[in-house]
Write an enzyme that holds these catalytic residues in place. Sequence first.
Site, PDB file in Angstrom:
ATOM      1  CB  SER A   1      -1.069  -0.169   1.303  1.00  0.00           C
ATOM      2  OG  SER A   1      -1.873  -1.141   1.262  1.00  0.00           O
TER       3      SER A   1
HETATM    4  N1  SAH Z   1      -0.192  -5.191   4.059  1.00  0.00           N
HETATM    5  C1  SAH Z   1       0.418  -5.451   2.928  1.00  0.00           C
HETATM    6  C2  SAH Z   1      -0.356  -5.027   1.808  1.00  0.00           C
HETATM    7  C3  SAH Z   1      -0.962  -6.633   0.939  1.00  0.00           C
HETATM    8  S1  SAH Z   1      -1.764  -6.350  -0.491  1.00  0.00           S
HETATM    9  C4  SAH Z   1       1.905  -5.602   2.567  1.00  0.00           C
HETATM   10  O1  SAH Z   1       2.354  -4.163   3.817  1.00  0.00           O
HETATM   11  O2  SAH Z   1       3.123  -5.376   2.047  1.00  0.00           O
HETATM   12  C5  SAH Z   1      -2.756  -7.405   0.391  1.00  0.00           C
HETATM   13  C6  SAH Z   1      -2.358  -9.086   0.840  1.00  0.00           C
HETATM   14  O3  SAH Z   1      -3.118  -9.443   1.225  1.00  0.00           O
HETATM   15  C7  SAH Z   1      -1.805  -9.663  -0.488  1.00  0.00           C
HETATM   16  O4  SAH Z   1      -0.428 -10.310  -0.379  1.00  0.00           O
HETATM   17  C8  SAH Z   1      -2.630 -10.790  -0.324  1.00  0.00           C
HETATM   18  O5  SAH Z   1      -2.252 -12.547  -0.394  1.00  0.00           O
HETATM   19  C9  SAH Z   1      -4.084 -10.876   0.536  1.00  0.00           C
HETATM   20  N2  SAH Z   1      -4.588 -11.892   1.059  1.00  0.00           N
HETATM   21  C10 SAH Z   1      -5.987 -11.512   0.319  1.00  0.00           C
HETATM   22  N3  SAH Z   1      -6.489 -12.176  -0.134  1.00  0.00           N
HETATM   23  C11 SAH Z   1      -6.240 -12.923   1.682  1.00  0.00           C
HETATM   24  C12 SAH Z   1      -6.741 -14.210   2.701  1.00  0.00           C
HETATM   25  N4  SAH Z   1      -7.911 -14.676   2.588  1.00  0.00           N
HETATM   26  N5  SAH Z   1      -5.861 -14.839   3.806  1.00  0.00           N
HETATM   27  C13 SAH Z   1      -4.318 -13.416   3.545  1.00  0.00           C
HETATM   28  N6  SAH Z   1      -4.606 -12.892   2.961  1.00  0.00           N
HETATM   29  C14 SAH Z   1      -4.990 -13.113   2.128  1.00  0.00           C
END
Ligand code: SAH
Length: 214
Positions: A63
């Site tokens: 993000s």
């Molecule tokens: N907080 C992260 C942003 C990640 S983007 C950072 O600082 O980099 C969102 C993430 O959520 C992705 O890696 C995606 O694979 C994960 N995601 C989506 N659905 C999910 C689920 N049901 N359980 C765990 N992770 C999930």
Amino acid sequence: MRVDPRRTRERMVREQLEARGITDAAVLSAMREVPRHEFVEEALASKAYLDCPLPIGEHQTISQPYVVALMSQALGVRPGMKILEIGTGSGYQTTVLAHMGADVYTVERIKSLFFTARQRFLDMRLFNVRCKLDDGTMGWPGEAPFDRILVTAGGPDVPAPLVDQLDDPGRLIIPVGASRGRQTLLQVEKMEGRVQQIDLGDVRFVDLVGTHGW
Ligand code: SAH
């Protein structure tokens, strides 16, 4: 050109966070300290402090700094709190929360992202982070209840297991939207057995995929 990451971060905090109304001293201090450029591929390191999200592989993104700050501030973190994070991704948001003194339990569903993030937590000696490869929409039942829950991917609804696993009092921050790719950031408050929602504005997150997601 070589950049001094410390000065670049200082500028990011001033121009992108403080200038837009982020006031939580713990958030500002954590984001001054955490080396954001180490959470992206080397080829993107010079872009790590720009005012935008960046790709982290597997069609996922880290993000934008302001969004990380906004969510961390809305969460109202105090040292020693037990926090569940869904969507580890690069591990940047996790690390910001850990620097604020919280014990962070983070769940990621994509294997390669999980292993890369886990290695970063080890390399950075973040002993107050635990991570797991799983569908985070089910929460982390064995470790509940949590003082705070943060979801960093957008789903169609607030997953019921997450509300159940929230302590009373407790707070959950999650992007929710009826169609994919556009959400409203919701603050869900549990207090004396009641659950209330506050709308924090429009956001764009990647999909929350799972049993209680898309
Ligand atoms: N907080 C992260 C942003 C990640 S983007 C950072 O600082 O980099 C969102 C993430 O959520 C992705 O890696 C995606 O694979 C994960 N995601 C989506 N659905 C999910 C689920 N049901 N359980 C765990 N992770 C999930």
